[in-house]
Motif scaffolding. Structure first.
Motif, PDB file in Angstrom:
ATOM      1  N   LYS A   1       0.827  -1.208   0.000  1.00 62.91           N
ATOM      2  CA  LYS A   1       0.000   0.000   0.000  1.00 62.91           C
ATOM      3  C   LYS A   1       0.863   1.261   0.000  1.00 62.91           C
ATOM      4  CE  LYS A   1      -4.356  -1.725   1.650  1.00 62.91           C
ATOM      5  NZ  LYS A   1      -5.033  -1.582   0.393  1.00 62.91           N
TER       6      LYS A   1
ATOM      7  N   ASP B   1       0.679   3.909  -2.968  1.00 59.98           N
ATOM      8  CA  ASP B   1       0.380   5.321  -2.695  1.00 59.98           C
ATOM      9  C   ASP B   1       1.468   6.235  -3.240  1.00 59.98           C
ATOM     10  OD1 ASP B   1      -1.957   4.569  -1.463  1.00 59.98           O
ATOM     11  OD2 ASP B   1      -1.249   4.946   0.591  1.00 59.98           O
TER      12      ASP B   1
ATOM     13  N   GLU C   1      -6.279   9.204  -2.563  1.00 62.84           N
ATOM     14  CA  GLU C   1      -7.494   8.381  -2.656  1.00 62.84           C
ATOM     15  C   GLU C   1      -8.389   8.842  -3.804  1.00 62.84           C
ATOM     16  OE1 GLU C   1      -8.066   5.528  -1.122  1.00 62.84           O
ATOM     17  OE2 GLU C   1      -6.085   5.815  -0.251  1.00 62.84           O
ATOM     18  N   GLU C   2      -8.495  10.143  -4.018  1.00 59.77           N
ATOM     19  CA  GLU C   2      -9.287  10.665  -5.135  1.00 59.77           C
ATOM     20  C   GLU C   2      -8.675  10.244  -6.468  1.00 59.77           C
ATOM     21  OE1 GLU C   2     -11.113  14.702  -3.046  1.00 59.77           O
ATOM     22  OE2 GLU C   2      -9.194  14.806  -4.097  1.00 59.77           O
TER      23      GLU C   2
ATOM     24  N   LYS D   1      -6.865   7.538  -6.989  1.00 59.06           N
ATOM     25  CA  LYS D   1      -7.137   6.106  -7.154  1.00 59.06           C
ATOM     26  C   LYS D   1      -8.560   5.891  -7.650  1.00 59.06           C
ATOM     27  CE  LYS D   1      -4.065   4.249  -3.578  1.00 59.06           C
ATOM     28  NZ  LYS D   1      -4.048   3.500  -2.303  1.00 59.06           N
ATOM     29  N   GLU D   2      -9.506   6.606  -7.072  1.00 54.13           N
ATOM     30  CA  GLU D   2     -10.901   6.473  -7.485  1.00 54.13           C
ATOM     31  C   GLU D   2     -11.084   6.922  -8.929  1.00 54.13           C
ATOM     32  OE1 GLU D   2     -14.739   5.259  -7.092  1.00 54.13           O
ATOM     33  OE2 GLU D   2     -13.139   4.991  -5.634  1.00 54.13           O
TER      34      GLU D   2
END
Length: 100
Positions: A33, A37, A52-53, A55-56
């Motif tokens: 992870k 990241d 996270e945004e 990745k989405e």
């Protein structure tokens, strides 16, 4: 009561093995992870979004691309069927013509 049974000994061994496995798994997953990241942060993240945004966004982009590919494949399949039907009709027309 002082004697351990075979089942008790096996249970202790099982607990140690499972515990060791979980520790190794947690270490590897955690490391993965962190690497993931860092990759997203370095190569994929836009300046106005979080990791996270990003990745989405990439997950959604992948789904959209897959849908577009599926639509293109379906369109190509229909075109191929049409070509095959036309070729068959042409061959039938040629076969039906009287020979000179």
């Amino acid at each position: 009561m002082g004697k351990e049974t075979f089942a008790d000994k096996n249970k202790k061994i099982e607990d140690k093995v499972v515990g060791a496995y979980k520790k190794v798994e947690k270490t590897f997953v955690g490391t993965y992870k962190k690497v993931e990241d860092k990759f997203v942060d370095t190569f994929l993240r836009r300046s106005d979004e979080t990791i996270e945004e990003a990745k989405e966004r990439m997950k959604n982009t992948t789904k959209e691309n897959q849908n577009q590919q599926n639509e293109a494949l379906e369109k190509n399949r229909k075109i191929q069927e049409e070509i095959e039907l036309r070729n068959k009709k042409i061959q039938e027309d040629i076969a039906a013509k009287p020979k000179r």
